[in-house]
Design a protein around this motif. Structure first.
Motif, short mmCIF file in Angstrom:
data_model
loop_
_atom_site.label_atom_id
_atom_site.label_comp_id
_atom_site.label_asym_id
_atom_site.label_seq_id
_atom_site.Cartn_x
_atom_site.Cartn_y
_atom_site.Cartn_z
N GLY A 1 12.53 -20.79 5.44
CA GLY A 1 11.37 -20.84 6.31
C GLY A 1 10.34 -21.85 5.85
N ALA A 2 10.13 -21.96 4.52
CA ALA A 2 9.17 -22.93 3.99
C ALA A 2 9.64 -24.36 4.27
N LEU A 3 10.93 -24.63 4.05
CA LEU A 3 11.45 -25.97 4.32
C LEU A 3 11.43 -26.29 5.80
N SER A 4 11.72 -25.29 6.64
CA SER A 4 11.65 -25.49 8.08
C SER A 4 10.23 -25.85 8.50
N TYR A 5 9.25 -25.17 7.88
CA TYR A 5 7.84 -25.49 8.15
C TYR A 5 7.53 -26.93 7.75
N LEU A 6 7.98 -27.34 6.56
CA LEU A 6 7.71 -28.70 6.10
C LEU A 6 8.33 -29.73 7.03
N HIS A 7 9.54 -29.46 7.51
CA HIS A 7 10.26 -30.43 8.34
C HIS A 7 9.71 -30.53 9.76
N SER A 8 9.33 -29.39 10.35
CA SER A 8 9.08 -29.40 11.79
C SER A 8 7.77 -28.77 12.23
N ALA A 9 7.06 -28.05 11.34
CA ALA A 9 5.84 -27.36 11.78
C ALA A 9 4.59 -27.90 11.12
N ALA A 10 4.71 -28.63 10.02
CA ALA A 10 3.53 -29.19 9.36
C ALA A 10 2.92 -30.28 10.23
N GLU B 1 17.39 -24.03 12.21
CA GLU B 1 18.58 -23.25 12.56
C GLU B 1 19.02 -22.38 11.38
N VAL B 2 18.95 -22.95 10.17
CA VAL B 2 19.33 -22.17 8.98
C VAL B 2 18.44 -20.94 8.86
N THR B 3 17.13 -21.12 9.09
CA THR B 3 16.20 -20.00 8.99
C THR B 3 16.53 -18.92 10.01
N MET B 4 16.83 -19.32 11.23
CA MET B 4 17.16 -18.35 12.28
C MET B 4 18.43 -17.57 11.93
N VAL B 5 19.42 -18.26 11.35
CA VAL B 5 20.66 -17.59 10.96
C VAL B 5 20.38 -16.54 9.88
N LEU B 6 19.64 -16.93 8.85
CA LEU B 6 19.34 -16.00 7.75
C LEU B 6 18.52 -14.82 8.22
N GLU B 7 17.55 -15.08 9.11
CA GLU B 7 16.77 -13.97 9.64
C GLU B 7 17.65 -13.03 10.46
#
Length: 712
Positions: A505-514, A663-669
């Protein structure tokens, strides 16, 4: 009472000044410098005190230099004699000839291990480089069965037989820095394409070499004054190269010399600094290095630091006047002494202010202001801490407050005046390149606001080395939890799955939400911290890059950590968000297996790279055999299989085939929620056309399984 106190201070100053002129100490120092008693050179190498060639000429046996019959100076360390080529008291360094490691080189096989343990010497991490040459050469620097550094050279067949010392850019030759406080190491040399597998032929063995070397010596041999490459040095014709060792005198020796009056803790001309070994050291000792203060020059170990012009201009006259007044007028000069003391305090205050301003500029204060005022980044005001506040918070950077030490600096635990616990990162002295990296970390961290990213509280730029202040994360790193397990806190499957989800989730935030997309560029288990509730906090953004929204990659020099480095990035030097995905895939495999990314405990047949070991196990349908026992016992087989499939997709050799971090975050969640909504999670993660047996999932046809997720 105030007058009496001033009188006492006056006499203390006078006694201190007179002690510097003790005739017995001067006589002893002169004896040490008398060439008839203590020879000062062996051949063309100067041997300054505290080194010496005769008993009574050196301050400790570990600093004895043997001058052989050929007038060659030798330094003996743990039974190994090293040829000395230079000794510097001012820099606390000694240069020695060190053996080269050869493999497959016409009978010139050698891998000599020189152990500096138990001696006051250590390989200089600032002046030495680790260099490997030869075609397709993977050279690793090994300490305590773990890789602590290394590099890889790619083969250029047109220059594959070029063994001349030349610039190491990664083709037929590579170089890297070495870790701090390195005392002993071994070297492994392997071919990049020496791997085994179906249909692969065993390649012919090629001549390879590796060595530590003085970086300045290397530059002088590679480049002439005209800038052209010199071609007169063939590494195959050499047995050794110069290596720089940092040195000091043992703490116990220093304390005994202080007791007999050869050193003063209150000298106005020199400083002595205690260097403590890392907390995990078992064979290293505390040493002391002495340096002449600014404006002075000479040998501090003999008390021969003499005043220079700068010091006389900035306050040396104050001391001279105090001595004259004390001898000539005594108590009658009391009022003059008070005036001079006040003047000294004014000078000292102004000098400290100028020093802080100079440090602020040198440590990137102007560069930081330029970044913040450019309008290219939008961050809140960075809090600037006072140097006195952080010095007090860390108990003057006490070694007992040390949390960790790495290539970029040392981290200390501290407590502010309001009781808040902090972590202070004390960086190394920066050059121009590292300065931009430091300011880059400040700017990037100031833009991030995420519960699973370590929070930057501020910085301090008015000290000799820059400081970063973070929130304190109390429970160490994910690497420590994985590879140094505790019976008091078993690392359960639920904890592993939660931590993986939080990091993703943190990496997803850095890549696409920051506000500005950020590539971390060094995702690994040692850069994932754990707070008081063992929640993940992604840390260490020193090599991170921020990119524009329409930018797909950044082209940089290859940086990263062995075992986690994206092979596509290594080949192209183009770092994308999918390179972070690859590194995260390695972390997922660590969580599944409990094994290190690079390990020399595994045999060559099993592969020392965890990624290769994992993928080979999947291909051979023996994944169950490499899983961590906690995972096998506690995890549901369906969940373990889905995480393994996800890791396999993240580790795809082609970046385009890897899922995005979102996508990785959604799978893990989805996997974490599978206990409550098992059917929907299964439909979400595993394609419906795949029919697998939950009791025999390790024999699933892996080439047919893929992880899918809606990217909305």
């Amino acid at each position: 009472m105030a007058a009496i106190q001033l009188v006492l201070v006056y006499f203390q100053v006078m006694l201190l000044l007179w002690s510097f002129d003790d005739p017995s100490l001067i006589a002893e120092a002169q004896a040490m410098e008398n060439p008839e008693i203590c020879p000062s050179a062996c051949g063309n190498v100067s041997i300054p005190y505290p080194f010496g060639m005769r008993e009574g000429c050196y301050c400790d046996e570990s600093l004895e230099i043997h001058c052989n019959s050929s007038n060659i100076p030798l330094l003996s360390i743990n039974g190994t004699d090293l040829v000395v080529t230079d000794i510097s008291v001012g820099d606390s360094t000694i240069t020695v000839n060190f053996p080269i490691v050869f493999a497959n080189c016409d009978g010139k096989e050698r891998n000599t291990v020189v152990d500096l343990g138990g001696s006051p010497f250590v390989f200089s991490s600032d002046l030495n480089n680790f260099i490997a040459s030869g075609c397709d050469n993977l050279a690793l620097l090994i300490q305590n069965q773990s890789a602590v550094g290394g590099c890889m050279s790619i083969c250029d067949h047109e220059r594959s037989n070029n063994y001349l010392l030349s610039s190491c850019s990664g083709i037929n030759c590579c170089q890297t820095s070495i870790p701090s406080y390195l005392k002993v190491y071994n070297v492994t040399l392997e071919g990049v394409n020496d791997g085994k597998g179906p249909g692969k032929k065993q390649p012919a063995k090629k001549c390879r070499h590796a060595y530590l070397v003085d970086g300045n010596w290397m530059d002088n041999r590679v480049y002439g004054w005209s800038g052209s490459i010199m071609t007169s040095y063939d590494i195959r014709d050499m047995d050794h190269v110069p290596v720089v060792l940092d040195w000091g005198i043992e703490l116990r020796v220093y304390e005994s010399l202080v007791n007999i009056g050869l050193f003063s803790n209150t000298s106005n001309t020199y400083n002595c600094q205690v260097l403590n070994p890392p907390p995990d050291s078992t064979s290293q000792m505390a040493t002391v290095q002495c340096f002449c203060k600014a404006g002075f020059a000479g040998n501090p170990y003999l008390g021969h630091c003499e005043e220079g012009r700068d010091y006389m201009e900035h306050g040396g006259h104050v001391r001279a006047k105090m001595v004259v007044i004390g001898i000539g007028v005594g108590f009658g000069a009391l009022f003059l002494l008070i005036g001079l003391w006040q003047l000294y305090k004014v000078f000292k205050r102004r000098r400290n202010e100028r020093l802080r301003e100079r440090y602020f500029k040198r440590n990137g204060g102007l560069l930081l202001q330029e970044q913040l005022s450019s309008g290219e980044v939008h961050v809140e005001k960075v809090k600037l801490f006072a140097s006195k506040e952080l010095d007090k918070a860390t108990d003057h950077y006490n070694v007992n407050r040390m949390l960790g030490q790495g290539g970029q600096g040392t981290v200390y635990k501290g407590m502010l005046a309001d009781g808040k616990i902090i972590a202070v990162k004390k960086s190394k002295i920066l050059d121009e390149g590292n300065l931009r990296q430091f300011i880059n970390e400040v700017v990037i961290l100031s833009q991030i606001n995420h519960r699973n990213v370590v929070k930057l509280l501020g910085c301090c730029l008015e000290t000799e080395v820059p400081l970063l202040v973070y929130e304190f994360i109390p429970n160490g790193t994910l690497s420590q939890l994985l590879h140094s397990p505790s019976d008091e806190l078993p690392f359960t499957w639920e904890m592993r799955l939660r931590i993986a989800t939080e990091v993703a989730g943190a990496l997803s935030y850095l890549h696409s939400a920051a506000s500005i997309p950020i590539y971390h560029r060094d995702v690994k288990s040692t850069n994932i911290l754990l707070d008081d509730k063992y929640r993940a906090k992604v840390a260490d953004f020193g090599t991170s890059k921020s990119v524009t929204i329409d930018q797909t990659h950044v082209t940089t020099l290859v940086q990263g950590t062995f075992g986690y480095l994206d092979p596509e990035y290594f080949q192209s030097s183009q770092f994308t968000d999918k390179s972070d995905v690859y590194s995260f895939g390695v972390v997922l495999v660590e969580l599944l297996t409990g094994q290190k990314a690079v390990s020399f405990c595994r045999s060559e047949d099993e592969a020392r790279s965890l990624v290769t070991y994992f993928l080979m196990s999947i291909e051979d349908n023996r994944l169950s055999g490499i899983l961590d026992p906690q995972v096998k016992v506690q995890g549901r087989k369906e969940d373990i299989m889905m995480v393994a499939v996800l890791a396999k997709n993240c580790l795809s050799m082609k970046g385009k085939e890897r899922p995005a971090m979102k996508e990785v975050t959604m799978v893990l969640e989805g996997i974490r929620n599978s206990h409550e909504c098992q059917k929907s999670a299964k439909d979400f993660i595993i394609p419906q056309e795949i029919d697998y047996d939950a009791n025999d999932f390790m024999e699933v046809p892996w080439h047919l399984v893929s992880v899918t997720a809606d990217s909305d």
